[in-house]
Design a protein around this motif. Structure first.
Motif, mmCIF file in Angstrom:
data_model
loop_
_atom_site.group_PDB
_atom_site.id
_atom_site.type_symbol
_atom_site.label_atom_id
_atom_site.label_comp_id
_atom_site.label_asym_id
_atom_site.label_seq_id
_atom_site.Cartn_x
_atom_site.Cartn_y
_atom_site.Cartn_z
ATOM 1 N N SER A 40 0.792 -1.231 0.000
ATOM 2 C CA SER A 40 0.000 0.000 0.000
ATOM 3 C C SER A 40 0.825 1.282 0.000
ATOM 4 O O SER A 40 0.302 2.339 -0.303
ATOM 5 C CB SER A 40 -0.955 0.019 1.198
ATOM 6 N N MET A 41 2.119 1.207 0.326
ATOM 7 C CA MET A 41 2.944 2.413 0.342
ATOM 8 C C MET A 41 3.966 2.447 -0.800
ATOM 9 O O MET A 41 4.858 3.288 -0.811
ATOM 10 C CB MET A 41 3.656 2.548 1.693
ATOM 11 N N PHE A 67 -0.194 3.245 12.783
ATOM 12 C CA PHE A 67 -1.326 3.137 13.696
ATOM 13 C C PHE A 67 -1.895 1.739 13.567
ATOM 14 O O PHE A 67 -1.580 1.002 12.634
ATOM 15 C CB PHE A 67 -2.397 4.202 13.412
ATOM 16 N N LYS A 68 -2.727 1.373 14.515
ATOM 17 C CA LYS A 68 -3.363 0.057 14.483
ATOM 18 C C LYS A 68 -4.504 0.077 13.475
ATOM 19 O O LYS A 68 -5.351 0.959 13.493
ATOM 20 C CB LYS A 68 -3.906 -0.323 15.864
ATOM 21 N N SER A 69 -4.525 -0.922 12.611
ATOM 22 C CA SER A 69 -5.571 -1.023 11.607
ATOM 23 C C SER A 69 -6.927 -1.198 12.277
ATOM 24 O O SER A 69 -7.072 -2.030 13.171
ATOM 25 C CB SER A 69 -5.304 -2.222 10.698
ATOM 26 N N ILE A 76 -0.114 -0.548 10.765
ATOM 27 C CA ILE A 76 -0.039 -0.211 9.337
ATOM 28 C C ILE A 76 0.602 1.157 9.158
ATOM 29 O O ILE A 76 0.649 1.969 10.085
ATOM 30 C CB ILE A 76 -1.409 -0.289 8.631
ATOM 31 N N VAL A 77 1.090 1.392 7.957
ATOM 32 C CA VAL A 77 1.820 2.604 7.616
ATOM 33 C C VAL A 77 1.045 3.342 6.534
ATOM 34 O O VAL A 77 0.707 2.757 5.503
ATOM 35 C CB VAL A 77 3.238 2.238 7.099
ATOM 36 N N LYS A 78 0.768 4.628 6.761
ATOM 37 C CA LYS A 78 0.059 5.455 5.775
ATOM 38 C C LYS A 78 0.594 6.880 5.840
ATOM 39 O O LYS A 78 1.283 7.266 6.772
ATOM 40 C CB LYS A 78 -1.458 5.494 6.042
ATOM 41 N N ARG A 79 0.205 7.700 4.857
ATOM 42 C CA ARG A 79 0.638 9.096 4.785
ATOM 43 C C ARG A 79 -0.500 10.025 5.219
ATOM 44 O O ARG A 79 -1.642 9.874 4.764
ATOM 45 C CB ARG A 79 1.064 9.432 3.353
ATOM 46 N N VAL A 80 -0.189 10.981 6.075
ATOM 47 C CA VAL A 80 -1.172 11.973 6.530
ATOM 48 C C VAL A 80 -1.428 12.956 5.391
ATOM 49 O O VAL A 80 -0.505 13.593 4.885
ATOM 50 C CB VAL A 80 -0.672 12.738 7.774
ATOM 51 N N ILE A 81 -2.678 13.065 5.003
ATOM 52 C CA ILE A 81 -3.074 14.014 3.965
ATOM 53 C C ILE A 81 -3.896 15.152 4.572
ATOM 54 O O ILE A 81 -3.665 16.319 4.285
ATOM 55 C CB ILE A 81 -3.895 13.313 2.845
ATOM 56 N N GLY A 82 -4.859 14.802 5.430
ATOM 57 C CA GLY A 82 -5.738 15.801 6.008
ATOM 58 C C GLY A 82 -5.527 15.974 7.499
ATOM 59 O O GLY A 82 -5.477 14.998 8.247
ATOM 60 N N LEU A 83 -5.413 17.231 7.918
ATOM 61 C CA LEU A 83 -5.291 17.591 9.332
ATOM 62 C C LEU A 83 -6.656 18.046 9.857
ATOM 63 O O LEU A 83 -7.570 18.321 9.064
ATOM 64 C CB LEU A 83 -4.269 18.715 9.487
ATOM 65 N N PRO A 84 -6.816 18.143 11.176
ATOM 66 C CA PRO A 84 -8.107 18.584 11.720
ATOM 67 C C PRO A 84 -8.576 19.897 11.077
ATOM 68 O O PRO A 84 -7.808 20.844 10.931
ATOM 69 C CB PRO A 84 -7.807 18.764 13.209
ATOM 70 N N GLY A 85 -9.839 19.902 10.654
ATOM 71 C CA GLY A 85 -10.445 21.082 10.034
ATOM 72 C C GLY A 85 -10.336 21.124 8.518
ATOM 73 O O GLY A 85 -10.983 21.947 7.871
ATOM 74 N N LEU A 145 -3.838 8.395 3.488
ATOM 75 C CA LEU A 145 -3.889 7.639 2.247
ATOM 76 C C LEU A 145 -2.599 6.832 2.110
ATOM 77 O O LEU A 145 -1.534 7.275 2.557
ATOM 78 C CB LEU A 145 -4.015 8.564 1.026
ATOM 79 N N GLY A 146 -2.699 5.676 1.481
ATOM 80 C CA GLY A 146 -1.508 4.935 1.091
ATOM 81 C C GLY A 146 -0.968 5.537 -0.192
ATOM 82 O O GLY A 146 -1.712 6.121 -0.978
ATOM 83 N N ASP A 147 0.333 5.422 -0.420
ATOM 84 C CA ASP A 147 0.922 5.979 -1.649
ATOM 85 C C ASP A 147 0.504 5.196 -2.892
ATOM 86 O O ASP A 147 0.399 5.761 -3.969
ATOM 87 C CB ASP A 147 2.451 6.004 -1.537
#
Length: 183
Positions: A40-41, A67-69, A76-85, A145-147
């Motif tokens: 996924s990455m 984070f835990k799936s 699991i490993v993912k990329r942060v796209i959206g922050l609060p708000g 999101l995963g890359d």
């Protein structure tokens, strides 16, 4: 045994216990290893890559986190796209955050090699209902999101990631050796 010998042995034992405690704290909070599982990455991280993560860094946009799936509890490993708000949408393979277009240079290699027209299918938070039930990323939450956008299980399918569920922010790859370094 003399009184001075007892003090020396006690001091040595105390120093050893402190050293073990310090190493444990470093290992648990600063240099916590994690292994990438799956594709996924890709292309940035491959299956079985080994990464160092830390809990001392707060996640920021485009950071890679663990984070835990919500599906099986595995890390699991993912990329942060959206922050609060934030509001997030994709249109014609272009990321928009709060209606501003963002470049994703970490996807350039994948976009060049892709076999389809779009790497990321179009979506808005409204189109992701009932998984995403908010118009913006809630407080204390992140949209990830995963890359490898076509072969990943991410916030589009399981919703937002709560801040308390994040186990670390990736800051270094230590295996494979030919790819060692900061992300």
């Amino acid at each position: 045994m003399t009184k001075q010998n007892k003090k020396k042995r006690f001091r040595t034992a105390a120093e050893f216990i402190l050293l073990i405690g310090f190493v444990f704290l470093l290992r648990h909070f600063v240099f916590n290893p994690v292994e990438v599982s799956g594709t996924s990455m890709e292309p940035n991280y491959q299956d079985a890559d080994r990464l160092w993560q830390t809990t001392f860094i707060a996640p920021d946009r485009f950071d890679v986190i663990t984070f835990k799936s919500p599906r099986n509890g595995k890390s699991i490993v993912k990329r942060v796209i959206g922050l609060p708000g934030d509001t997030i949408r994709y249109e014609n393979d272009q990321l928009y955050i709060n209606d501003i277009a963002y470049e994703e240079p970490y996807l350039d290699e994948f976009k060049e090699a892709k076999k389809t027209d779009l790497l990321t299918d179009d979506f808005t938070f409204a189109s992701l209902q009932p998984v995403v039930t908010s118009k913006t990323v809630p407080d204390e939450s992140y949209f990830v999101l995963g890359d490898n956008r076509q072969k990943t299980d991410d916030s589009r399918y399981f919703g937002f990631v709560n801040k308390e569920d994040i186990t670390g922010v990736v800051f270094f790859r230590f295996f494979p050796l030919e790819k060692i370094g900061a992300p």
